[in-house]
Design a protein around this motif. Structure first.
Motif, PDB file in Angstrom:
ATOM      1  N   ALA A 524       0.847  -1.204   0.000  1.00  0.00           N
ATOM      2  CA  ALA A 524       0.000   0.000   0.000  1.00  0.00           C
ATOM      3  C   ALA A 524       0.876   1.244   0.000  1.00  0.00           C
ATOM      4  CB  ALA A 524      -0.916  -0.011   1.212  1.00  0.00           C
ATOM      5  N   PRO A 525       0.749   2.128  -1.006  1.00  0.00           N
ATOM      6  CA  PRO A 525       1.657   3.277  -1.105  1.00  0.00           C
ATOM      7  C   PRO A 525       1.210   4.517  -0.346  1.00  0.00           C
ATOM      8  CG  PRO A 525       0.271   3.196  -3.037  1.00  0.00           C
ATOM      9  CD  PRO A 525      -0.132   2.015  -2.180  1.00  0.00           C
ATOM     10  N   ASP A 526      -0.061   4.605   0.006  1.00  0.00           N
ATOM     11  CA  ASP A 526      -0.602   5.872   0.495  1.00  0.00           C
ATOM     12  C   ASP A 526      -0.591   5.995   2.010  1.00  0.00           C
ATOM     13  OD1 ASP A 526      -2.459   3.825   0.674  1.00  0.00           O
ATOM     14  OD2 ASP A 526      -4.173   5.169   0.545  1.00  0.00           O
ATOM     15  N   LEU A 568      -4.401   1.510  -8.853  1.00  0.00           N
ATOM     16  CA  LEU A 568      -5.311   2.650  -8.875  1.00  0.00           C
ATOM     17  C   LEU A 568      -4.561   3.934  -8.520  1.00  0.00           C
ATOM     18  CD1 LEU A 568      -8.315   3.159  -9.399  1.00  0.00           C
ATOM     19  CD2 LEU A 568      -8.733   2.813  -6.963  1.00  0.00           C
ATOM     20  N   GLU A 569      -3.710   3.879  -7.508  1.00  0.00           N
ATOM     21  CA  GLU A 569      -2.921   5.049  -7.121  1.00  0.00           C
ATOM     22  C   GLU A 569      -1.918   5.415  -8.226  1.00  0.00           C
ATOM     23  OE1 GLU A 569      -3.482   6.949  -4.703  1.00  0.00           O
ATOM     24  OE2 GLU A 569      -4.616   5.779  -3.232  1.00  0.00           O
ATOM     25  N   LEU A 570      -1.431   4.426  -8.939  1.00  0.00           N
ATOM     26  CA  LEU A 570      -0.465   4.672 -10.013  1.00  0.00           C
ATOM     27  C   LEU A 570      -1.122   5.201 -11.280  1.00  0.00           C
ATOM     28  CD1 LEU A 570       1.886   1.569  -9.701  1.00  0.00           C
ATOM     29  CD2 LEU A 570       2.539   3.962  -9.443  1.00  0.00           C
ATOM     30  N   GLY A 605      -8.930   5.633  -3.385  1.00  0.00           N
ATOM     31  CA  GLY A 605      -7.976   5.681  -4.499  1.00  0.00           C
ATOM     32  C   GLY A 605      -8.567   6.377  -5.711  1.00  0.00           C
ATOM     33  N   ALA A 606      -9.845   6.124  -5.986  1.00  0.00           N
ATOM     34  CA  ALA A 606     -10.506   6.791  -7.111  1.00  0.00           C
ATOM     35  C   ALA A 606     -10.564   8.293  -6.882  1.00  0.00           C
ATOM     36  CB  ALA A 606     -11.916   6.220  -7.287  1.00  0.00           C
ATOM     37  N   LYS A 783       8.089   9.314  -3.103  1.00  0.00           N
ATOM     38  CA  LYS A 783       7.119   8.225  -3.267  1.00  0.00           C
ATOM     39  C   LYS A 783       7.050   7.763  -4.715  1.00  0.00           C
ATOM     40  CE  LYS A 783       4.887   6.645  -0.645  1.00  0.00           C
ATOM     41  NZ  LYS A 783       5.050   5.371   0.118  1.00  0.00           N
ATOM     42  N   GLY A 784       7.201   8.695  -5.667  1.00  0.00           N
ATOM     43  CA  GLY A 784       7.205   8.312  -7.075  1.00  0.00           C
ATOM     44  C   GLY A 784       5.844   8.316  -7.731  1.00  0.00           C
ATOM     45  N   ILE A 785       4.831   8.918  -7.097  1.00  0.00           N
ATOM     46  CA  ILE A 785       3.495   9.031  -7.698  1.00  0.00           C
ATOM     47  C   ILE A 785       3.237  10.517  -7.885  1.00  0.00           C
ATOM     48  CG2 ILE A 785       1.052   8.418  -7.518  1.00  0.00           C
ATOM     49  CD1 ILE A 785       1.779   6.190  -5.631  1.00  0.00           C
TER      50      ILE A 785
END
Length: 841
Positions: A524-526, A568-570, A605-606, A783-785
């Motif tokens: 999970a990135p967030d 979804l985050e990407l 995420g959306a 983070k890269g997003i």
């Protein structure tokens, strides 16, 4: 057996003889007119749920007795015990048993109660087949109780001493608060939660909407009430003011203590102010009543206090090696002395305060011996009352026997799906210093698994931390304990600490079915700062490998849910295909709580990507699943997501107040608290920024979604002193969120708050705004997003354009453009178009 205490009668002579003819019967009910009137109004218009709170002895039971005495209709009454067995819904089932003969036709779901109420098998429907999901099974049980209560309504359900209630009962009452039974008035009594501690009933009701529970707090009696009580009890037309003042001073106005003192004054006679030996504290009152009793009677009474509020004569006889006739005679003598009263089902202590005083008067060595004797007698009972055995063995100082029974009670609670009760028993075992390490590790692993979804996380965390600090801990145990510690830390809002603990645990997790979901959490990135999206992708790939090796459908499902969230985050369109496939699958449909959690995570995420319509649909699905399963722990997440959607759509009217209520109710759900505070601070910033010159519009681009306004519009002024105050409040709130998010390492609320702070300050303090925006961009870069940095980059572009040097933001705009190229990120793309107007390529 009971210490008689010092004789305090004047001159050291015999105590004044008891003169019961002076008593006027039970002390009369005084005061509480406003509270009684409020209760009457509420129960007259059911459905309702009332929590009557107050300290011990404050008169909760007396007040509800007055209420029920004049209340027509059916009364269902249950009372919690201070040492409850791990048997779910016990107090409610007791209340239902007494009215079984009045049950009419029942819904088939009521059959879920058949295994718990075998004596009602002739009136209950057949038990339905068991469900695979324990959570769904528990929810069906709640619906079954609600169905039976509906069949018994109209009625008043009174449950006393809910501070001792089992967590399953508390879960049902929380369910009834939001799913009321037509015609049912629910009245609960409980001790007020003390600062720094709580009880399952307070925790359960704290997670319900404020409107669903009416709380009635009882305070001590005032001087007028004490004066009236003294007048009626002592037959004084005009009690001296000094007597009232002394009573208030010595009893703190607690009705039970006031009554006991007045009863003693009435019995002893004489001038209460002239007699300096008159006891004004409860202990001295009871000492005075104990003095006429012989040693044998005191011994029985002391054993009765060890046994509980309603002592069982059969057990007392076995404990003291006396016959039932002698036990009955002793209890009768204690009753005549005013130490016990007849509750209709046998003699019992009139109040727990009185029992506690008698218990404390028993010498410590004698108490320990009595507890041990009681435990030995209870060992012969079938089924073994393991919770009571654990209680008595612990008080007896028998650590090994206590641990054996506490673990058995925890296992029984776990088997019945009651993780919170299991965690409570297991936490107590951790206090036993002589516990062998292998036993401590085994119990700690059970504690961790029970506490994750229970209410004991704050207490369990330091226990697990101490165990993990032991270098001699076996590798397998280190992995299991580290995983549950990490999960609990995350749920307590400690994002980075929790993530790090799970990272440390993964290498020690040997079973792929355990390793796969742990790695899925790390995908999970967030949630956490300091980890690049490439790391999350690697963890997701490792999780897929572990899930494939495990052959466990649950592990495979957890990993696919995590992959969809990550993609979804990407901004990867493949995410939507995975989500559609999962939502149509039987695997997810059979796990409604996992389905609800997944829908809510995907909805967020959306929103992050800028898909409000899809977010709305996922939120609706998640909300329906939460309602269906009764999973109260997700209620605050449902509300938080709904409020985020409203903010993204620019629906700001009343939003700040709704967010404040969410923040207040989320205090016991730390995992959602920081996000809710970030949302509130951002809304305050937006409304403050548009409070002045409305013609300038408000900021359209927020960190969590789009807006009804055009990108990049902002207010040029703040509309005078009131607007300035609003700005200062918003800025202070944002800075507090930034500080707390940095402390716990939570990246999403940190980037959101920094971006909102940059937006708020760009008009008047552009250089400061640039620093905040650059800070947010740096975090997102790590983070890269890059889509997450859209708002921050827009502030940089606006500040540079306003300074006449748009090229200063050219690098940031180009970085955003490259980072979202080919991505499904409509919000960031809309911001980029505005940036290019300000900073041409």
């Amino acid at each position: 057996m009971i210490d008689g205490g010092e004789d305090k009668t004047r001159g050291g002579g015999s105590p004044t003889p008891v003169r019961p003819e002076r008593l006027r019967g039970p002390v009369e009910f005084v005061g509480r007119a406003a509270e009684l009137a409020q209760l009457r109004r509420l129960v007259a218009t059911p459905p309702c749920l009332i929590l009557l709170e107050g300290e011990p002895g404050i008169g909760k039971s007396r007040l509800v007795a007055e209420l029920l005495a004049e209340l027509p209709g059916r009364h269902l009454i249950g009372e919690c015990d201070d040492v409850p067995e791990p048997f779910p819904l016990g107090v409610l089932l007791d209340a239902i048993r007494g009215s079984a003969d009045r049950l009419g036709p029942l819904s088939p779901v009521a059959g879920a109660l058949a295994p718990l109420l075998p004596e009602l098998s002739d009136v209950l429907p057949d038990a339905p087949p068991p469900l695979v999901d324990p959570a769904a099974e528990r929810h069906r049980l709640l619906r079954a109780v609600a169905a039976v209560l509906a069949a018994l309504s109209p009625a008043t359900l009174l449950l006393e001493d809910l501070h001792w209630a089992d967590p399953a009962t508390c879960e049902l009452l929380a369910y009834l608060s939001t799913h009321p039974v037509e015609g049912l008035a629910v009245v609960l009594t409980a001790r007020t939660a003390t600062p720094g501690s709580s009880t399952p009933i307070h925790d359960a009701l704290a997670r319900t909407p404020p409107w669903s529970v009416t709380r009635v707090a009882l305070s001590p009696l005032d001087a007028d009430d004490v004066r009236r009580l003294a007048a009626r009890t002592l037959r004084l037309d005009d009690p001296p003011q000094q007597l009232t003042a002394t009573l208030l001073d010595r009893t703190a106005g607690i009705p039970f203590v006031v009554e006991e003192v007045l009863r003693t004054l009435a019995e002893r006679g004489g001038d209460p102010l002239a007699d300096d030996s008159v006891p004004f504290v409860l202990r001295d009152v009871l000492l005075w009543r104990l003095r006429p009793l012989d040693e044998a009677t005191r011994e029985v009474l002391g054993a009765a206090a060890v046994l509980g509020m309603t002592p069982d004569q059969r057990i007392l006889a076995s404990v003291l090696s006396l016959d039932r006739v002698a036990i009955g005679a002793a209890l009768t003598a204690a009753h005549r002395a005013g130490l016990l009263h007849d509750a209709g089902d046998g003699l019992r202590f009139r109040h727990d305060l009185a029992r506690q005083v008698v218990y404390d008067l028993v010498p410590r060595e004698s108490r320990e011996w009595l507890h041990l004797r009681v435990a030995r007698v209870l060992e012969q009972e079938l089924p073994r009352p393991v919770a009571q055995l654990a209680h008595h063995y612990r008080r007896a100082g028998s650590g090994a026997d206590f641990v054996r029974n506490a673990e058995a009670a925890a296992d029984l609670a776990t088997e019945r799906g009651d993780d919170a009760t299991a965690a409570s028993f297991l936490l107590q075992t951790m206090d036993i210093a002589e516990l062998p390490r292998p036993v401590r590790v085994r119990l700690a692993a059970k504690l961790g698994r029970s506490a994750i979804d229970g209410l004991s996380q704050a207490e369990a965390i330091p226990v697990l931390e101490r165990l993990l600090a032991d270098r001699r801990l076996p590798p397998g145990a280190r992995g299991e304990l580290g995983l549950v510690l990490g999960r609990m830390l995350r749920q307590q809002g400690e994002a980075l600490r929790g993530y790090t603990e799970i990272e440390r645990a993964v290498p020690y997790l040997r079973a792929p079915r355990r390793k796969a979901p742990a790695l899925a959490v790390l995908a999970a990135p967030d949630t956490v700062v300091g980890r690049h999206v490439d790391d999350h992708l690697d963890r997701c790939a490792e999780a897929e490998t572990a899930a494939a090796a495990s052959g466990d459908p649950a592990a495979h499902l957890a990993v696919r849910i995590a992959r969809a969230s990550l993609l979804l985050e990407l901004g990867d369109p493949v995410a939507w295909a995975i989500i559609s496939e999962l939502r149509a699958s039987a695997e997810l449909a059979d796990r409604p709580r996992e389905h609800a959690r997944a829908c809510l995570n995907w909805a967020q995420g959306a929103l992050h990507a800028g898909h409000p319509e899809q977010a709305d649909a996922l939120l609706a699905a998640g909300r329906a699943l939460v309602d269906e399963t009764g999973y109260e722990r997700l209620t605050s997440l449902v509300e938080a997501t709904e409020l985020s959607l409203d903010r993204a759509a620019g629906r700001l009217d009343g939003l700040a107040e709704r967010l404040r209520r969410l923040v207040a109710s989320a205090e016991r759900m730390p995992v959602t608290l920081l996000d809710a505070r970030a949302e509130l601070a951002t809304v305050l910033a937006r409304t403050a920024g548009t409070a002045g010159d409305r013609s300038a519009g408000g900021c359209a681009c927020t960190a969590s979604g789009g807006s009804a306004e055009e990108p990049g519009d902002r207010a040029e002024g703040h509309g005078g002193g009131e607007g300035r105050d609003d700005v200062e409040v918003a800025e202070r709130a944002l800075r507090e969120v930034v500080a707390d998010a940095r402390r716990v390492g939570a990246i999403w609320p940190l980037v959101q708050a920094l971006s909102a702070l940059a937006r708020l300050t760009v008009a008047e303090r552009p250089e400061e705004a640039v620093r905040h925006a650059a800070d947010a961009l740096s975090l997102v870069r790590g983070k890269g997003i890059l889509a997450w940095a859209a708002e921050a980059v827009l502030v940089l572009a606006e500040a540079a354009a306003a300074a006449g040097d748009p090229g200063r933001a050219a690098g940031a705009v180009a970085e955003l453009e490259a980072g979202i190229a080919g991505r499904d990120a409509p919000l960031a793309l809309a911001v980029l178009r505005r940036c290019r107007e300000l900073v041409p390529a």
